[in-house]
Design an enzyme around this catalytic site. Structure first.
Site, PDB file in Angstrom:
ATOM      1  CG  HIS A  45      -2.478  -0.171   0.747  1.00  0.00           C
ATOM      2  ND1 HIS A  45      -2.681  -1.279   2.003  1.00  0.00           N
ATOM      3  CD2 HIS A  45      -2.885  -0.867  -0.411  1.00  0.00           C
ATOM      4  CE1 HIS A  45      -4.328  -1.951   1.390  1.00  0.00           C
ATOM      5  NE2 HIS A  45      -3.866  -1.484   0.321  1.00  0.00           N
ATOM      6  NE  ARG A  49      -4.200  -0.794 -13.660  1.00  0.00           N
ATOM      7  CZ  ARG A  49      -3.504   0.174 -13.497  1.00  0.00           C
ATOM      8  NH1 ARG A  49      -4.396   1.135 -12.671  1.00  0.00           N
ATOM      9  NH2 ARG A  49      -1.932   0.310 -14.176  1.00  0.00           N
ATOM     10  NE  ARG A  74      -7.841  -5.365 -15.445  1.00  0.00           N
ATOM     11  CZ  ARG A  74      -6.290  -5.530 -15.182  1.00  0.00           C
ATOM     12  NH1 ARG A  74      -5.174  -5.407 -15.355  1.00  0.00           N
ATOM     13  NH2 ARG A  74      -6.754  -5.131 -14.426  1.00  0.00           N
ATOM     14  CD  GLU A  79      -3.144  -9.204 -18.555  1.00  0.00           C
ATOM     15  OE1 GLU A  79      -2.943  -9.293 -17.462  1.00  0.00           O
ATOM     16  OE2 GLU A  79      -4.971  -9.506 -19.133  1.00  0.00           O
ATOM     17  CG  ASN A 115       3.583  -3.851 -15.742  1.00  0.00           C
ATOM     18  OD1 ASN A 115       3.817  -3.341 -16.229  1.00  0.00           O
ATOM     19  ND2 ASN A 115       2.245  -2.784 -15.077  1.00  0.00           N
ATOM     20  CG  ASP A 116       0.465 -10.137 -15.578  1.00  0.00           C
ATOM     21  OD1 ASP A 116       0.462 -10.148 -15.109  1.00  0.00           O
ATOM     22  OD2 ASP A 116      -0.759  -9.433 -14.943  1.00  0.00           O
ATOM     23  NE  ARG A 134       3.757  -7.823 -13.267  1.00  0.00           N
ATOM     24  CZ  ARG A 134       2.208  -6.470 -12.319  1.00  0.00           C
ATOM     25  NH1 ARG A 134       3.034  -5.586 -11.572  1.00  0.00           N
ATOM     26  NH2 ARG A 134       1.030  -7.352 -11.940  1.00  0.00           N
ATOM     27  CB  CYS A 153      -2.311  -0.757 -21.312  1.00  0.00           C
ATOM     28  SG  CYS A 153      -2.898  -2.540 -20.771  1.00  0.00           S
TER      29      CYS A 153
END
Length: 952
Positions: A579, A686, A722, A815, A838-839, A849, A886
């Site tokens: 967080h 998201r 998404r 992804e 990223n994925d 990651r 993205c």
């Protein structure tokens, strides 16, 4: 890490003497293009200083620092001399591992090779090896390092018997990544075996990834139906890798130290397990040598140790805790001690004090090398070991410390080291009714504080997380155990913190990294209530600019930050998903995470450089480094201002090629801000945030209302949404899922929502209804092939036939590597692709990651990832489809030209980065971008890609 190929190994070499062998080694490096011919003189000069013979027939010749200018690229050449070569120090050498190093890479190679020396018969094997593969296998084999450190200790648990301790110890090993869930399940029914002296042992072999030893102890003296229980050890056994752990356990029992374990700190327990009894003479000293304990100073240390009248052992305070003999060069080298780390010497018997003092003095004297002290602000004088816990060594001055990049940006400012306030309270209380009333009053006060924070931060991530904290305060699983403890005579403070600590420890024992990190939220809530009970105010930062340094930062700490003063954030724990990292990104604060305990030893006021893009922290930077960093900051600020002024203009290359730049959003409340910053739409919404923000599954009306906020703010600009992407690292409390050994490769994304098609159908209906006549693009996450896309599309077609949204497209998130490889088949049926780099990167490179050690290698500019992007774009354009990116790669300044050159049509980035990404596109020409893309695709590694782009 030593990475050898068959071309690096030459077998069957012959030489009359060591100089001839060295000449052959130099020639091999020249032939490989690693060095120029002058480097050979550097090899000879290095041998003149001292022998590079390592042991077991292996020498590692390398140049002097002065000869580094002749190195063209770092590399290794291995030459085998089956007949052996007489080395100048009298040794017999069968293998030369010859190193060309541009900096100090040879030290890491040396440390790895020291593990080879532990194997019996290795010299003979290497001398008679008949294939390069045999040599490579022997030299490159990673040693199995058994784990026993503070991470495998679970101390002071409120339990009732040894069975609970055994399970807690097993869970701790699972949390440390040493075992899987099967290991814990196997031990669930296994009775602990008595070792005597109140110690017990459980052993498991199933599901062991790394041999390890955990210890769980009770919070007070415990006796159950089988006798006294001081602690339960849990051994994860594997091959012979756990043998050293059993030896350390035997040493503890032999010294009869077990009865004293209760109440000891983790450091003191590790000391006992290292074989240091209470009678041992111990001393610690900081290592000041510039390159750590490499061959020359290690050899000097061994010589001093051999002069002593008693055996002396040494361990690395920041290492695994295993003590080794100071008379063994290979063992001392194997410690891998670096500058600033702490060596702990121990000895017993007559003359022990003089022996450890002699070794301490030798280390302070530099062990034959000139040494420079650390900054006074960071220096800790060597001192005898004491029962109290000594602080970990602070980072060396003006040396980059590697951490996990958490939020982009660069900052220079004094450190403000946040230390938890000290709460003093009585453990016991007489009036239980009064204590219950005090706790209820404190809980009410905490709710008021958090509610006020939610109101002040409404609409952003801070408010969402504070809302979670409010729910924690309402959780009977925290309040009820606290009240139960109060009923048994505990004070309100003791009862409450016991409940918090128990819940946090249980959270930390989870294998899922994201869930484990949420233990920080529990303790954050717990400290808030405890502060109200004790009348202790939480720490307040200084009024001047500063960089916040903390073990971990709770969301309420971040919510209190004055963004006009805080310049950066450094946490010892946590990762890119914690967080504190999420909130730092939301607030635009440069941040790094997982920097290690060393940063907690910094003194407030010491100047820091924080680089949230590269994941670096530098303490007390030199004037030269500071000036260089200030220039980078000023250049970035100039670019930022210029980009902001043109943020609403289109992003076109200098030769007119158009690239759309959109924003990634985690909340519909941020859509208006994205538009104000110049976003031409939302490239990734998201939608899981809607589901995570509710204690129950949101119904159709709730979802329509949420999505409508974004459409309204966009005022006709397109929105790419998404569909629900949970599972893996993002569970939902009201959607229970079975425990998975690897949730990132399990039931998540589209494959999860297809198990409950009514959930996906409701979401599709909400998105299409909220869009109405406005442009909406819907994409499915984690699609692996056409079959999964068609399954989702069948639901979409059914809903669209009823709603009839006017401007809608249905696409796929790329992804999964298989999806990129099958892009030609998908492009015939999908309207667009959006590449989640990223994925895609973590699945292509097989690197998590968020991994604390490997995340730096998870670079989306890896040519393997770029090839998948190229294939995806070509397949899409062949069918007239568009492609967006993205992931984080879309905002990487080095990557933008490559992506444009590969033909990517849209870049979707965080709102704050939109103006800068547009500005970067305007600096390009399409022809130049295509050249850079071709150049990048020709490189062998991500590092080579970045180097080529930088030099292009």
């Amino acid at each position: 890490m030593l990475m050898l190929t068959r071309e690096d190994v030459q077998l069957g070499c012959h030489a009359a003497d060591w100089k001839g062998a060295l000449a052959q080694a130099a020639a091999a490096l020249v032939d490989a293009g690693r060095v120029s011919a002058e480097y050979g003189e550097g090899l000879l000069a290095r041998e003149a200083q001292s022998s590079t013979y390592l042991g077991k027939g292996i020498a590692i010749p390398h140049g002097t620092p002065e000869s580094r200018r002749y190195v063209r690229s770092t590399g290794v050449r291995v030459l085998q001399f089956p007949e052996g070569v007489a080395w100048h120090d009298g040794s017999r050498v069968n293998l030369l591992v010859t190193i060309a190093a541009q900096s100090d890479e040879h030290l890491d190679i040396l440390r790895q090779l020291t593990h080879v020396l532990d194997r019996d018969g290795v010299a003979e094997f290497l001398a008679r090896a008949t294939s390069p593969d045999e040599v490579i296998s022997t030299l490159s084999r990673q040693p199995v390092t058994a784990k026993l450190d503070a991470q495998t200790l679970c101390l002071g648990l409120p339990v009732k018997d040894r069975w609970e301790l055994a399970l807690a110890a097993a869970a701790r090993l699972r949390h440390a990544g040493c075992v899987d869930a099967g290991f814990v399940a196997t031990l669930a029914g296994q009775p602990p075996v008595s070792l005597g002296q109140g110690l017990w042992l459980v052993v498991g072999t199933a599901g062991v990834r790394t041999p390890a030893l955990a210890l769980a102890t009770p919070d007070k003296p415990l006796r159950d139906d089988a006798g006294d229980v001081t602690g339960v050890f849990c051994l994860a056994a594997q091959g012979d890798g756990h043998r050293a752990l059993l030896e350390r356990l035997d040493a503890l029992l032999a010294h009869g130290e077990s009865a004293r374990l209760l109440g000891l700190s983790a450091e003191a327990i590790l000391s006992r397990l290292a074989g240091e009894s209470t009678q041992a003479q111990t001393a610690r000293v900081r290592l000041l040598n510039a390159h750590g304990l490499h061959a020359r100073p290690a050899q000097a240390l061994v010589q001093v140790a051999r002069e002593q009248t008693v055996p002396v052992r040494v361990r690395l305070l920041e290492g695994s805790g295993e003590a080794v003999s100071t008379t063994s060069l290979s063992k001392v080298l194997g410690l891998g001690a670096r500058r600033g780390q702490t060596l702990v010497f121990s000895a017993e018997g007559e003359g022990a004090a003089q022996a450890v003092s002699a070794l301490v003095e030798a280390v302070l004297g530099g062990l034959g090398e000139p040494v420079t002290p650390l900054s006074e602000a960071l220096e800790q004088a060597p001192a005898p070991l004491a029962p109290r816990k000594e602080p970990v060594a602070a980072p060396p001055v003006d040396e980059p410390l590697t951490a996990v990049p958490a939020a982009p940006g660069i900052a220079i400012a004094p450190a403000y080291v946040l230390r938890s306030p000290e709460f003093r309270y009585a453990e016991r209380a007489q009036d239980a009714a009064r204590e219950r009333s005090r706790l209820d009053k404190a809980l009410h006060g905490a709710r008021q504080q958090l509610s006020a924070m939610v109101q002040r931060t409404v609409g952003n991530e801070v408010a969402q997380i504070m809302s979670i904290h409010l729910e924690m305060l309402e959780d009977p699983a925290l309040r009820d155990p606290a009240l139960e403890s109060i009923g048994e005579g505990a004070s309100a403070e003791a009862g409450w913190w016991r409940a918090i600590d128990t819940a946090a420890r249980a959270q930390e024992s989870l294998a899922d990294r994201l869930l484990a990190e949420r233990a920080a939220d529990l303790r954050d809530v717990g400290r808030r209530v405890l502060g109200l009970l004790c009348g202790v105010e939480l720490p307040t930062p200084p009024e001047h600019p500063y960089i916040l340094v903390a073990e971990d930062v709770g969301p309420s700490d971040v919510a209190r930050l004055d963004t006009a003063q805080v310049r950066g954030l450094v946490t010892a724990r946590g990762g890119a998903t914690s967080h504190s990292a999420i909130l730092a990104r939301a607030l635009g604060i440069a941040a790094v995470a997982g920097a290690g305990e060393a940063v907690l030893a910094l003194v407030s006021g010491v100047e820091l450089i924080v680089d949230g893009e590269l994941g670096r922290v530098v303490a007390a930077p030199s004037p030269t480094r500071r000036e260089r960093t200030e220039r980078r900051i000023q250049e970035q600020e100039t670019r930022r201002q210029a980009a902001h002024a043109r943020r609403h203009e289109e992003a076109r290359t200098q030769d007119g090629h158009r690239v759309e730049v959109a924003a990634n959003l985690g909340s519909t409340a941020h859509a208006a801000d994205a538009v104000e910053r110049g976003a031409e739409g939302v490239g990734l919404l998201r939608t899981e945030f809607v589901f995570m923000a509710h204690p129950q599954e949101p119904d159709l009306a709730t979802q329509i209302a949420e999505y409508s906020k974004a459409f309204d703010a966009l005022a006709g600009r397109p929105l790419v949404a998404r569909t629900l992407d949970v599972g893996g690292d993002k569970p939902l409390p009201y959607w229970p899922m079975p425990q998975e050994d690897n949730p990132f490769l399990g039931l998540r994304g589209i494959r999860l929502t297809l198990t409950r098609p009514e959930v996906l159908e409701t979401q599709l209906r909400a998105l299409l209804t909220a869009a109405g006549t406005r442009p909406v693009r819907i994409m499915f996450p984690m699609v692996k092939d056409l079959e999964e896309f068609r399954a989702g599309k069948a639901l979409f077609d059914k809903v669209q036939a009823q709603v009839r949204a006017a401007d809608v497209q249905l696409g796929v998130m790329i992804e999964v590597p298989s999806c990129a490889l099958l892009a030609p088949t998908l492009a015939k049926e999908a309207d667009f692709f959006s590449i989640g780099t990223n994925d895609l990167t973590q699945y292509t490179l097989a690197i998590d990651r968020g991994h604390p050690r490997l995340s730096a290698q998870s670079d989306a500019l890896h040519p393997g990832v770029l090839q998948l992007i190229r294939m995806t774009v070509e397949a899409a354009h062949a069918e007239g489809r568009w492609v967006g990116v993205c992931g984080e790669l879309g905002s990487d300044p080095q990557a933008i030209p490559v992506l444009v050159g590969l033909g990517v049509d849209e870049l979707s980035v965080s709102s704050r980065r939109v103006p800068l990404v547009k500005a970067r596109v305007r600096e390009l020409t399409l022809s130049r971008a295509r050249e850079l893309a071709r150049l990048a695709l020709q490189q062998p590694t991500a590092a080579a890609v970045r180097e080529a782009l930088e030099n292009a």
